[in-house]
Design an enzyme around this catalytic site. Structure first.
Site, mmCIF file in Angstrom:
data_model
loop_
_atom_site.group_PDB
_atom_site.id
_atom_site.type_symbol
_atom_site.label_atom_id
_atom_site.label_comp_id
_atom_site.label_asym_id
_atom_site.label_seq_id
_atom_site.Cartn_x
_atom_site.Cartn_y
_atom_site.Cartn_z
ATOM 1 N N TYR A 149 0.809 -1.215 0.000
ATOM 2 C CA TYR A 149 0.000 0.000 0.000
ATOM 3 C C TYR A 149 0.843 1.265 0.000
ATOM 4 O O TYR A 149 0.308 2.353 -0.223
ATOM 5 C CB TYR A 149 -0.941 -0.002 1.209
ATOM 6 C CG TYR A 149 -2.331 -0.497 0.895
ATOM 7 C CD1 TYR A 149 -2.595 -1.194 -0.280
ATOM 8 C CD2 TYR A 149 -3.382 -0.275 1.767
ATOM 9 C CE1 TYR A 149 -3.856 -1.660 -0.568
ATOM 10 C CE2 TYR A 149 -4.665 -0.738 1.492
ATOM 11 C CZ TYR A 149 -4.888 -1.432 0.316
ATOM 12 O OH TYR A 149 -6.156 -1.882 0.043
ATOM 13 N N LYS A 219 5.556 -14.177 5.744
ATOM 14 C CA LYS A 219 6.400 -14.956 4.836
ATOM 15 C C LYS A 219 7.867 -14.711 5.200
ATOM 16 O O LYS A 219 8.732 -14.512 4.352
ATOM 17 C CB LYS A 219 6.102 -14.545 3.379
ATOM 18 C CG LYS A 219 6.651 -15.496 2.329
ATOM 19 C CD LYS A 219 6.043 -16.886 2.388
ATOM 20 C CE LYS A 219 6.640 -17.776 1.281
ATOM 21 N NZ LYS A 219 6.261 -19.196 1.472
ATOM 22 N N ASP A 259 1.611 -19.309 3.404
ATOM 23 C CA ASP A 259 1.070 -20.383 2.568
ATOM 24 C C ASP A 259 0.542 -21.522 3.430
ATOM 25 O O ASP A 259 -0.489 -22.135 3.104
ATOM 26 C CB ASP A 259 2.110 -20.871 1.555
ATOM 27 C CG ASP A 259 3.484 -21.075 2.157
ATOM 28 O OD1 ASP A 259 3.895 -20.259 2.980
ATOM 29 O OD2 ASP A 259 4.156 -22.042 1.788
ATOM 30 N N ASP A 283 -4.877 -9.261 2.301
ATOM 31 C CA ASP A 283 -5.796 -9.190 1.172
ATOM 32 C C ASP A 283 -6.197 -10.593 0.734
ATOM 33 O O ASP A 283 -7.386 -10.900 0.567
ATOM 34 C CB ASP A 283 -5.118 -8.440 0.022
ATOM 35 C CG ASP A 283 -6.127 -7.901 -0.987
ATOM 36 O OD1 ASP A 283 -7.344 -7.995 -0.740
ATOM 37 O OD2 ASP A 283 -5.691 -7.376 -2.018
#
Length: 399
Positions: A149, A219, A259, A283
């Site tokens: 963003y 991540k 993930d 998101d």
């Protein structure tokens, strides 16, 4: 007009008739915003017997604002949201070409609404693609001002991209860009301050609502200093500021690779209650979880700064121009965002009226055309008719 006040600690002081700035929105906004107002007004009337009332004040943004005023985001709109602290909006058209990349992002960054709050729950009667949607009951705290963003990018073939690559290669010794001549570049800033305030808000929410855990989704196994930094700073602020709750077992803080979390959220969603994550991960996660409980049409959202007290509640879907004006759009995303707004204001009795009315409606098969055909006893209603049905459920209930 009565303004909501904010104490130094961020606590809201809400008058009995607070002024609520609202943006109708583009496309289907003209249908879902009146439906939301109709339902919320009925709930407030039912819950408080006329002692409280929402004073709606329309402000402009999006395509309609551009047509009327020549700007997608008038300064008066920003000032209204800032001065009155609490607002709500329908979906907005993303400007084409230069200027503002996204009106939603501009509002969030302009008001420093650093939390994108996305609760996800299932309503009985709503058909889901998973076997046990009732196990999905999570609140997502998505960082709202950093990561992607921040919007720091350079397009391939531009002098800026070439200059950036030269800096990476010549000054920083970066040799890993495989095709530099045709690469675009992006930078994702992740700060300690931004990470800490998000995780702090998530921990406070969990404790205030009796929820057992906060999971940091990241991540960090690959991006060790941005996503990994988020994880590390999250643990540090939790230990520093919520050590007593952690030691007593009132709160558990844990983490999960992004993930793996997407897989776990399908296989064992009951393991998660509050999730704190960076912008891009949030998101993906928010929309994936929404699909598990019936789709984005019933997914609410809010953008909040818990320090300044500023918050904008919003429909989480787009303007849907293909169905605009046909009286078929599902207004529940904005209605449920209005429920979040009532809860945020402390008007929990009115919020419960709406939630219970929706529960009864869905359980009986009353919904809009995106949901009703998949219900065993589905009865498809138009947007206006569905709002009227929910109002009837509210006013005729014994709550």
């Amino acid at each position: 007009m009565s303004k909501i006040e904010v104490k130094p600690d961020g606590t809201l002081v809400v008058p009995s008739n607070p002024t609520i700035p609202f943006v109708t929105g583009d496309g289907v906004g003209a249908e879902i915003t009146p439906a939301m107002q109709q339902v919320l007004d009925a709930a407030v009337q039912k819950a408080y017997g006329g002692q409280r009332k929402l004073d709606w004040m329309e402000v402009q943004a999006g395509g309609t604002a551009y047509e009327a005023l020549g700007t997608y985001l008038p300064e008066e709109t920003m000032l209204a949201f800032r001065d009155y602290h609490i607002g709500i909006k329908g979906p907005l058209t993303t400007p084409v070409g230069g200027g503002i990349r996204s009106l939603n992002v501009a509002l969030r960054q302009g008001l420093d609404l650093y939390v994108c709050l996305r609760p996800v729950r299932w309503f009985s009667g709503v058909v889901s693609p998973v076997k046990h949607p009732e196990l999905v009951d999570m609140v997502i705290f998505r960082e709202n001002t950093e990561d992607i963003y921040a919007g720091i990018e350079w397009e391939t073939g531009t002098p800026e991209a070439e200059k950036f690559y030269r800096f990476l290669h010549d000054e920083m010794g970066v040799k890993k860009v495989r095709f530099p001549e045709t690469s675009s570049f992006g930078v994702k800033p992740v700060s300690r301050e931004g990470s800490e305030r998000l995780v702090r808000a998530a921990c406070r929410y969990a404790l205030a609502n009796g929820l057992p855990s906060v999971t940091l989704v990241h991540k960090g196994n690959i991006m060790k200093y941005t996503e990994g930094g988020f994880k590390r700073w999250g643990y540090e602020v939790a230990q520093r500021e919520f050590g007593e709750a952690l030691n007593s077992g009132k709160l558990v803080i844990k983490d999960c690779i992004a993930d793996a979390f997407l897989q776990n959220a399908l296989l064992k969603p009951e393991d998660y209650s509050v999730v704190a994550t960076l912008n891009l991960n949030g998101d993906y996660i928010s929309d994936m979880l929404a699909a598990q409980v019936g789709g984005i049409g019933i997914a609410p959202g809010a953008n909040i700064n818990y320090a300044t007290g500023n918050a904008i509640f919003e429909a989480t879907h787009g303007t849907a121009p293909d169905i605009a004006g046909h009286n078929v759009v599902n207004p529940c995303s904005l209605i449920l965002s209005g429920v979040m707004m009532l809860v945020h204001m402390g008007w929990t009795e009115a919020a419960s009226c709406v939630e219970h009315a929706l529960e009864r409606s869905f359980a009986a098969g009353y919904a809009t055309a995106d949901l009703a055909p998949f219900m065993p006893e589905g009865n498809a209603l138009g947007t206006r008719e569905f709002a009227e049905h929910v109002v009837s459920e509210i006013m005729n209930s014994n709550e």
